[in-house]
Design a protein around this motif. Structure first.
Motif, PDB file in Angstrom:
ATOM      1  N   ASN A   1      10.296  23.201 -13.792  1.00 16.17           N
ATOM      2  CA  ASN A   1      11.625  22.893 -13.246  1.00 16.17           C
ATOM      3  C   ASN A   1      11.926  23.651 -11.970  1.00 16.17           C
ATOM      4  OD1 ASN A   1      12.307  21.110 -15.389  1.00 16.17           O
ATOM      5  ND2 ASN A   1      12.748  22.876 -16.698  1.00 16.17           N
ATOM      6  N   GLY A   2      10.906  24.274 -11.358  1.00 18.02           N
ATOM      7  CA  GLY A   2      11.124  24.988 -10.109  1.00 18.02           C
ATOM      8  C   GLY A   2      11.463  24.030  -8.977  1.00 18.02           C
ATOM      9  N   ARG A   3      12.090  24.567  -7.954  1.00 15.11           N
ATOM     10  CA  ARG A   3      12.459  23.753  -6.793  1.00 15.11           C
ATOM     11  C   ARG A   3      11.210  23.167  -6.144  1.00 15.11           C
ATOM     12  NH1 ARG A   3      16.924  21.682  -3.614  1.00 15.11           N
ATOM     13  NH2 ARG A   3      18.118  23.319  -4.625  1.00 15.11           N
ATOM     14  N   ARG A   4      11.274  21.880  -5.848  1.00 17.02           N
ATOM     15  CA  ARG A   4      10.152  21.244  -5.141  1.00 17.02           C
ATOM     16  C   ARG A   4      10.191  21.634  -3.662  1.00 17.02           C
ATOM     17  NH1 ARG A   4      10.863  15.055  -6.484  1.00 17.02           N
ATOM     18  NH2 ARG A   4      13.039  15.708  -6.342  1.00 17.02           N
ATOM     19  N   PHE A   5       9.008  21.886  -3.127  1.00 22.61           N
ATOM     20  CA  PHE A   5       8.922  22.217  -1.708  1.00 22.61           C
ATOM     21  C   PHE A   5       7.717  21.526  -1.085  1.00 22.61           C
ATOM     22  CE2 PHE A   5       6.357  25.481  -3.779  1.00 22.61           C
ATOM     23  CZ  PHE A   5       5.248  25.601  -2.950  1.00 22.61           C
ATOM     24  N   LEU A   6       7.764  21.405   0.227  1.00 22.24           N
ATOM     25  CA  LEU A   6       6.684  20.800   0.991  1.00 22.24           C
ATOM     26  C   LEU A   6       5.687  21.894   1.343  1.00 22.24           C
ATOM     27  CD1 LEU A   6       5.650  18.232   2.459  1.00 22.24           C
ATOM     28  CD2 LEU A   6       6.994  18.952   4.436  1.00 22.24           C
ATOM     29  N   GLY A   7       4.488  21.770   0.827  1.00 18.26           N
ATOM     30  CA  GLY A   7       3.480  22.788   1.051  1.00 18.26           C
ATOM     31  C   GLY A   7       2.252  22.244   1.744  1.00 18.26           C
ATOM     32  N   GLY A   8       1.176  23.011   1.666  1.00 14.39           N
ATOM     33  CA  GLY A   8      -0.099  22.613   2.244  1.00 14.39           C
ATOM     34  C   GLY A   8      -1.210  22.947   1.265  1.00 14.39           C
ATOM     35  N   TRP A   9      -2.441  22.856   1.728  1.00  5.35           N
ATOM     36  CA  TRP A   9      -3.560  23.139   0.849  1.00  5.35           C
ATOM     37  C   TRP A   9      -3.662  24.616   0.518  1.00  5.35           C
ATOM     38  CZ3 TRP A   9      -4.790  19.050  -1.494  1.00  5.35           C
ATOM     39  CH2 TRP A   9      -4.788  17.819  -0.856  1.00  5.35           C
ATOM     40  N   LYS A  10      -3.142  25.479   1.374  1.00  4.34           N
ATOM     41  CA  LYS A  10      -3.162  26.911   1.103  1.00  4.34           C
ATOM     42  C   LYS A  10      -1.935  27.282   0.262  1.00  4.34           C
ATOM     43  CE  LYS A  10      -5.640  27.929   5.381  1.00  4.34           C
ATOM     44  NZ  LYS A  10      -5.622  28.619   6.702  1.00  4.34           N
ATOM     45  N   SER A  11      -2.132  28.175  -0.675  1.00  2.00           N
ATOM     46  CA  SER A  11      -1.073  28.480  -1.639  1.00  2.00           C
ATOM     47  C   SER A  11       0.172  29.058  -0.977  1.00  2.00           C
ATOM     48  CB  SER A  11      -1.590  29.460  -2.689  1.00  2.00           C
ATOM     49  OG  SER A  11      -1.974  30.686  -2.092  1.00  2.00           O
ATOM     50  N   TYR A  12       0.014  29.731   0.148  1.00  2.00           N
ATOM     51  CA  TYR A  12       1.166  30.365   0.792  1.00  2.00           C
ATOM     52  C   TYR A  12       1.841  29.476   1.836  1.00  2.00           C
ATOM     53  CZ  TYR A  12      -2.424  31.258   4.351  1.00  2.00           C
ATOM     54  OH  TYR A  12      -3.440  31.110   5.264  1.00  2.00           O
TER      55      TYR A  12
ATOM     56  N   ASN B   1       0.845  -1.191   0.000  1.00  2.00           N
ATOM     57  CA  ASN B   1       0.000   0.000   0.000  1.00  2.00           C
ATOM     58  C   ASN B   1       0.878   1.238   0.000  1.00  2.00           C
ATOM     59  OD1 ASN B   1      -2.281  -1.656   0.238  1.00  2.00           O
ATOM     60  ND2 ASN B   1      -2.161  -1.650   2.475  1.00  2.00           N
ATOM     61  N   PRO B   2       0.567   2.224  -0.840  1.00  2.00           N
ATOM     62  CA  PRO B   2       1.362   3.466  -0.822  1.00  2.00           C
ATOM     63  C   PRO B   2       1.243   4.157   0.531  1.00  2.00           C
ATOM     64  CG  PRO B   2      -0.052   3.353  -2.773  1.00  2.00           C
ATOM     65  CD  PRO B   2      -0.504   2.262  -1.848  1.00  2.00           C
ATOM     66  N   PRO B   3       2.332   4.747   1.024  1.00  2.00           N
ATOM     67  CA  PRO B   3       2.248   5.514   2.277  1.00  2.00           C
ATOM     68  C   PRO B   3       1.515   6.828   2.047  1.00  2.00           C
ATOM     69  CG  PRO B   3       4.413   5.776   1.318  1.00  2.00           C
ATOM     70  CD  PRO B   3       3.689   4.784   0.450  1.00  2.00           C
ATOM     71  N   GLU B   4       1.167   7.494   3.136  1.00  2.00           N
ATOM     72  CA  GLU B   4       0.576   8.825   3.000  1.00  2.00           C
ATOM     73  C   GLU B   4       1.600   9.746   2.343  1.00  2.00           C
ATOM     74  OE1 GLU B   4      -1.321  12.384   5.794  1.00  2.00           O
ATOM     75  OE2 GLU B   4      -0.771  10.445   6.674  1.00  2.00           O
ATOM     76  N   LEU B   5       1.176  10.451   1.315  1.00  2.00           N
ATOM     77  CA  LEU B   5       2.111  11.236   0.520  1.00  2.00           C
ATOM     78  C   LEU B   5       2.108  12.697   0.930  1.00  2.00           C
ATOM     79  CD1 LEU B   5       1.458   9.758  -3.044  1.00  2.00           C
ATOM     80  CD2 LEU B   5       3.267   9.164  -1.424  1.00  2.00           C
ATOM     81  N   PRO B   6       3.285  13.308   0.982  1.00  2.00           N
ATOM     82  CA  PRO B   6       3.361  14.742   1.288  1.00  2.00           C
ATOM     83  C   PRO B   6       2.847  15.562   0.108  1.00  2.00           C
ATOM     84  CG  PRO B   6       5.517  13.932   0.650  1.00  2.00           C
ATOM     85  CD  PRO B   6       4.614  12.723   0.702  1.00  2.00           C
ATOM     86  N   ILE B   7       2.484  16.801   0.377  1.00  2.00           N
ATOM     87  CA  ILE B   7       2.072  17.720  -0.689  1.00  2.00           C
ATOM     88  C   ILE B   7       3.325  18.430  -1.190  1.00  2.00           C
ATOM     89  CG2 ILE B   7       0.669  19.726  -1.276  1.00  2.00           C
ATOM     90  CD1 ILE B   7      -1.240  18.929   0.958  1.00  2.00           C
ATOM     91  N   LEU B   8       3.814  17.996  -2.333  1.00  2.00           N
ATOM     92  CA  LEU B   8       4.997  18.603  -2.925  1.00  2.00           C
ATOM     93  C   LEU B   8       4.586  19.465  -4.113  1.00  2.00           C
ATOM     94  CD1 LEU B   8       7.663  15.731  -2.898  1.00  2.00           C
ATOM     95  CD2 LEU B   8       7.270  17.522  -1.205  1.00  2.00           C
ATOM     96  N   LYS B   9       5.095  20.688  -4.149  1.00  2.00           N
ATOM     97  CA  LYS B   9       4.787  21.618  -5.230  1.00  2.00           C
ATOM     98  C   LYS B   9       6.082  22.138  -5.835  1.00  2.00           C
ATOM     99  CE  LYS B   9       0.498  23.137  -2.956  1.00  2.00           C
ATOM    100  NZ  LYS B   9      -0.271  24.309  -2.445  1.00  2.00           N
TER     101      LYS B   9
END
Length: 634
Positions: free
Chosen positions: A475-486, A460-468
């Motif tokens: 090609n922008g740097r990936r970062f750990l975000g949330g549901w809010k854009s900021y 089973n896949p693990p819970e996945l982080p929100i990466l943007k």
């Protein structure tokens, strides 16, 4: 005389037909998963170098072998070393490494180390078309060997077509591939253009050599030793020419149903039983994921549960082994004899035992000194600086457990394979909409399911982080975000994030830091990036960050990292960036040799070679407040 083939399997009739083709044959070999391609190619190279008729035998320098990855190049070299009788001098290069050689031949003063992969491939294609391989001491190939040609797309395809076009009257070739295992179409952004690339190289070969193209097949399987491992093999021929989305969907569902059979389930990777099974399994095991986000999440999970493993890096990443920096640092001479080389190499602590004969032979070829039997250390240093260090000497990937995307597992095999349960077609459509490429999805699942020698499971896949991506750019740097854009919670680390302009510890004790790296730092160790102060070093970058290992400084964040952290934290034009106190959760990927300013190394007390060891990092870094483990976020 020792029989080089004594411990290798005998050739089948199909393999023998490939091996015995003459040097000037135009040969296309279709070979399914586990069909013994590498074994056949080794024997083919031997036959090309050792034909009974001297007029039919080729010199090693006349044979060009191109591969997609350093791992594939090393695997072929090791097989030749074990089972080759006459082909010991034949070199296998990655496309990038060979393109670099071509460019240095055409434009020796060019700064090709600073040019991206695609640009190098395109420039090399133009140079080949203009005849650079016929200038000076260059030797045009008499025979070209390429594996995995189903993934010749875009620039690589154009490079190979230019090469074969230029020497169509004087060059034979052996190209091996399987359209069912084409998994790199995603590199072409436009979906319609991607569809046009499907089987395009195969079509070009058939159109270019209508009368003399020899097509042979390898239909056996020498990898899958159990019914479980053979479960997907019958779908290979069905996938070779699939371009219709509906047909591909049907194949995908069939494969998915086979994989998700209850008997193949391991449950969650957090389950103690599953974790104990991973720790106790004595042979090689791969956990294969659909994408990088899943791979990062699985690696993070395994680290949390103290399961040793390696996160397979991108194919284009080519770190130079750290022993090279130590080799250069331990001698002040301008050249190095073989005896001195052997004694220095034996002094450097390594997690594996390199073959000194092989290492010396490769280094001598790449950095031959002016005297008899010596290395030119200035030339060796330049190989590091220019990104041209021989692929054959890349550090072996010896970990039992590997976490990899399916695409990065291409051409590899493992005793046990665990595949994260693939999404349903409905889930894929919801996520990708018009960009969904069902033929590619079906082929990728087939490739994943055919990597196993013994056991094939799903988890089973693990819970996945929100990466943007910073700025929403591809090609922008990936970062750990949330549901809010900021929302900003962390940043993904990777190659180039540790400063290579100055040696680690250059402001304190660089010599002691090199010793510390060698004795105490290893792949998988956790590191922390800590803000040194609040003053950015430039208008469009973050403040400086120091890299810590168990509280000890082992490097600094690079300028590129600071610029990209700024881009992540600069949510919009009016937003004032804030800077995390610390970034936790990053890991040491490897120790590598890096080349910087000779003056910088001399000022740091490391001699004037301009080469030193530095850690390379990877993983999902999470923002934390200083001196505690509290999350820090917008």
């Amino acid at each position: 005389m020792t029989d080089a083939y004594r411990d290798s399997p005998p050739l089948t009739d199909e393999q023998l037909a490939v091996v015995e083709q003459p040097w000037d044959a135009r040969l296309l070999v279709t070979a399914g998963a586990g069909a013994g391609k590498t074994h056949t190619l080794v024997r083919r190279l031997d036959a090309l170098c050792g034909h009974e008729d001297p007029e039919q035998a080729l010199e090693a320098a006349e044979i060009l072998v191109l591969t997609f990855s350093r791992a594939a190049a090393r695997e072929l070299r090791e097989r030749i070393s074990r089972h080759g009788e006459r082909a010991h001098r034949v070199r296998a290069r990655t496309f990038d490494a060979w393109a670099y050689e071509v460019l240095l031949q055409a434009y020796p003063d060019g700064e090709w180390g600073a040019v991206g992969f695609d640009e190098r491939i395109a420039a090399a294609t133009r140079a080949v078309e203009k005849g650079v391989l016929e200038v000076g001491d260059a030797v045009p190939p008499a025979h070209v060997v390429i594996d995995e040609v189903q993934d010749l797309l875009g620039g690589r395809r154009e490079l190979v077509e230019a090469l074969l076009d230029r020497y169509q009257d004087s060059c034979g070739f052996t190209v091996v591939g399987d359209a069912a295992q084409s998994v790199y179409g995603f590199q072409i952004e436009d979906v319609c253009e991607r569809t046009d690339e499907t089987n395009r190289f195969f079509d070009w070969l058939r159109a270019s050599y209508p009368d003399d193209l020899v097509e042979l097949r390898l239909t056996g399987n020498f990898r899958a030793a159990t019914p479980e491992a053979r479960i997907a093999l019958g779908h290979g021929p069905l996938l070779q020419n699939v371009t219709d989305a509906d047909e591909a969907s049907a194949r995908y569902e069939e494969l998915r149903e086979l994989l998700l059979a209850p008997a193949n389930a391991t449950g969650d990777l957090t389950d103690p039983f599953a974790l104990d099974g991973l720790r106790a399994f004595p042979d090689t095991c791969a956990i294969l994921t659909r994408d990088n986000r899943q791979a990062l999440a699985v690696s993070e999970l395994l680290h949390e549960h103290c399961v040793e493993h390696r996160l397979r890096r991108p194919l284009e990443d080519r770190p130079v082994p750290y022993w090279v920096a130590e080799l250069l640092r331990r001698t002040g001479s301008g050249t190095l004899s073989e005896d001195r080389f052997r004694s220095l190499l034996a002094e450097i602590p390594l997690p594996y035992e390199p073959d000194p004969d092989t290492v010396w032979a490769v280094l001598r070829r790449a950095a031959r000194g002016p005297g008899r039997g010596v290395l030119d250390l200035a030339l060796l240093r330049r190989l590091v600086a220019d990104g041209r260090f021989p692929d054959e000497l890349a550090a072996p990937e010896g970990e039992r457990i590997v976490v990899s995307t399916v695409h990065r597992s291409k051409g590899l095999e493992f005793d046990r394979v665990i595949i994260l349960a693939p999404p349903t077609i409905a889930e894929l459509r919801k996520q990708f909409d018009e960009e969904l490429d069902m033929p590619a999805e079906a082929r990728a699942l087939y490739v994943a399911m055919t990597r196993a020698r013994q056991d094939l499971y799903h988890a089973n896949p693990p819970e996945l982080p929100i990466l943007k991506r910073a700025g929403g750019r591809k090609n922008g740097r990936r970062f750990l975000g949330g549901w809010k854009s900021y929302d900003r919670r962390g940043i993904v680390g990777g190659s180039g994030d540790v400063d290579a302009d100055n040696p680690p510890g250059h402001e304190t004790d660089a010599v002691a830091t090199q010793a510390y790296l060698l004795e105490h730092v290893a792949p998988g160790h956790e590191v922390v990036l800590r803000k040194r102060h609040d003053l950015p070093l430039g208008e469009w970058q973050s403040p400086p960050y120091v890299l810590l290992h168990d509280g000890r400084e082992i490097g600094e964040a690079s300028e590129r990292f600071r610029q990209e952290l700024f881009q992540v934290q600069k949510v919009n034009r009016t937003w004032t960036p804030w800077w995390p106190d610390e970034i936790h959760g990053l890991r040491v990927d490897t120790l590598e040799s890096v080349a910087g300013s000779p003056a910088a190394s001399a000022n740091a007390g490391l001699g004037d070679r301009g080469v030193w060891m530095a850690p390379r990092i990877s993983g999902i870094g999470r923002y934390r407040r200083a001196n505690d483990d509290e999350e820090q976020r917008t």
